[in-house]
Scaffold this active site. Structure first.
Site, short mmCIF file in Angstrom:
data_model
loop_
_atom_site.label_atom_id
_atom_site.label_comp_id
_atom_site.label_asym_id
_atom_site.label_seq_id
_atom_site.Cartn_x
_atom_site.Cartn_y
_atom_site.Cartn_z
N ALA A 285 9.81 -11.16 -15.72
CA ALA A 285 10.17 -12.55 -15.43
C ALA A 285 11.62 -12.57 -14.99
CB ALA A 285 9.97 -13.42 -16.66
N LYS A 286 11.98 -13.72 -14.46
CA LYS A 286 13.32 -13.86 -13.91
C LYS A 286 14.40 -13.60 -14.96
CE LYS A 286 14.93 -17.35 -10.84
NZ LYS A 286 14.64 -18.64 -10.22
N ARG A 287 14.10 -13.99 -16.21
CA ARG A 287 15.12 -13.83 -17.25
C ARG A 287 15.38 -12.37 -17.58
NH1 ARG A 287 10.62 -15.85 -19.36
NH2 ARG A 287 9.39 -14.47 -20.70
N ASP A 288 14.55 -11.46 -17.06
CA ASP A 288 14.76 -10.04 -17.37
C ASP A 288 15.94 -9.44 -16.63
OD1 ASP A 288 12.65 -9.75 -19.22
OD2 ASP A 288 11.20 -9.69 -17.58
#
Ligand SMILES: [Zn+2]
Length: 287
Positions: free
Chosen positions: A235-238
């Site tokens: 996900a983008k937060r990674d």
């Protein structure tokens, strides 16, 4: 015949999505198929024109090319309505008045996996339906005549799966993803569906619906997802996982390495890799 990539414009494409797009392109081109782009923007709440624009720009930045105009599901309602009408005329739909909660609390269908439709509204009488219509507007479901269906997947072999009474149109009148994707693939002569393997479970019922609409089943290739170091879906937060943070060259480096190839462009990849030989294991993205 054609292959396709069909992103939902609800965010930027991350490395896993970009890898799936590259593989969808590769599968199509390896067999000399046209490669189509379809924007799956039926979810009006989550779909954004700016994400569509950035997704297409990102695919182009990776050197991917596609054939014909980009098709948007939001512009194809009449097509889905016509397909639904044909199914209804053939006796293959029924009105469902269940709430999400009622389905969750009901005992699942005898042969279905947890969460499958228990059949509550399949056999309501006309007067029962009449009464229920006064309370809420019904969803339209597929009256499935088979409970299992088998697909052929280029990477997973023959997969038999459950066929649920799929929602085809929601209570609010919106056509459901399962109907749209099947109608679009049939309408666009897509005979090769390459996408993330999170959709493998949905494929048998979609292939069954394709069959009931009188179209030939496509060949499937469900490619591995990208996971983060914790084994969760990327996900983008990674971290730096979209082309907002990565150059196309860097993204190609990561994706090429994950595929075990030296290729850093679509053409080089086409010369170097048979997509049927890729690993079936998830891609663990580490930084
Ligand atoms: Zn129901």
């Amino acid at each position: 015949m054609a292959g396709r990539f069909a992103p939902s414009p609800s965010g930027d494409l991350h490395l896993g999505n970009l890898r799936t797009a590259i593989l969808a392109w590769l599968f199509a081109r390896a067999d000399g198929r046209p490669f189509l782009l379809r924007v799956e923007d039926l979810d009006r709440q989550r779909s954004r024109a700016e994400f569509e624009a950035s997704q297409l720009a990102d695919l182009a930045a990776l050197g991917l090319t596609w054939d014909g105009p980009v098709v948007r599901q939001s512009e194809r309602d009449p097509l889905y309505a016509a397909a639904l009408e044909r199914l209804t005329a053939a006796g293959l739909t029924f009105e469902c008045f269940c709430t999400r909660r009622e389905i969750a609390e009901a005992v699942s269908a005898p042969h279905g996996p947890p969460g499958s439709y228990p059949g509550t509204c399949r056999d309501l009488t006309e007067s029962e339906r009449e009464a229920r219509r006064a309370e809420r507007s019904p969803a339209i479901r597929l009256r499935a005549r088979e409970r299992t269906w088998t697909i052929r997947d280029e990477l997973h072999g023959e997969i038999e799966g459950h066929v649920d009474d799929l929602v085809l149109r929601r209570g609010d009148g919106a056509h459901a993803y399962n109907l749209a994707v099947v109608v679009d693939d049939a309408d666009q002569d897509v005979d090769q569906v390459v996408r993330g393997d999170d959709l493998l479970d949905a494929a048998p019922a979609q292939a069954y619906l394709t069959h009931e609409l009188g179209a030939p089943a496509p060949a499937y290739a469900h490619v591995p997802l990208a996971l983060n170091a914790d084994g969760r879906r990327l996900a983008k937060r990674d971290g730096d996982v979209t082309l907002r943070d990565l150059s196309p060259e860097h993204a190609w480096d990561l994706i090429g390495t994950s595929l075990g190839v030296a290729a850093r462009s679509p053409e080089a990849l086409l010369a170097e890799l048979d997509p049927r030989e890729i690993s079936r294991e998830p891609w663990i993205v580490t930084f």
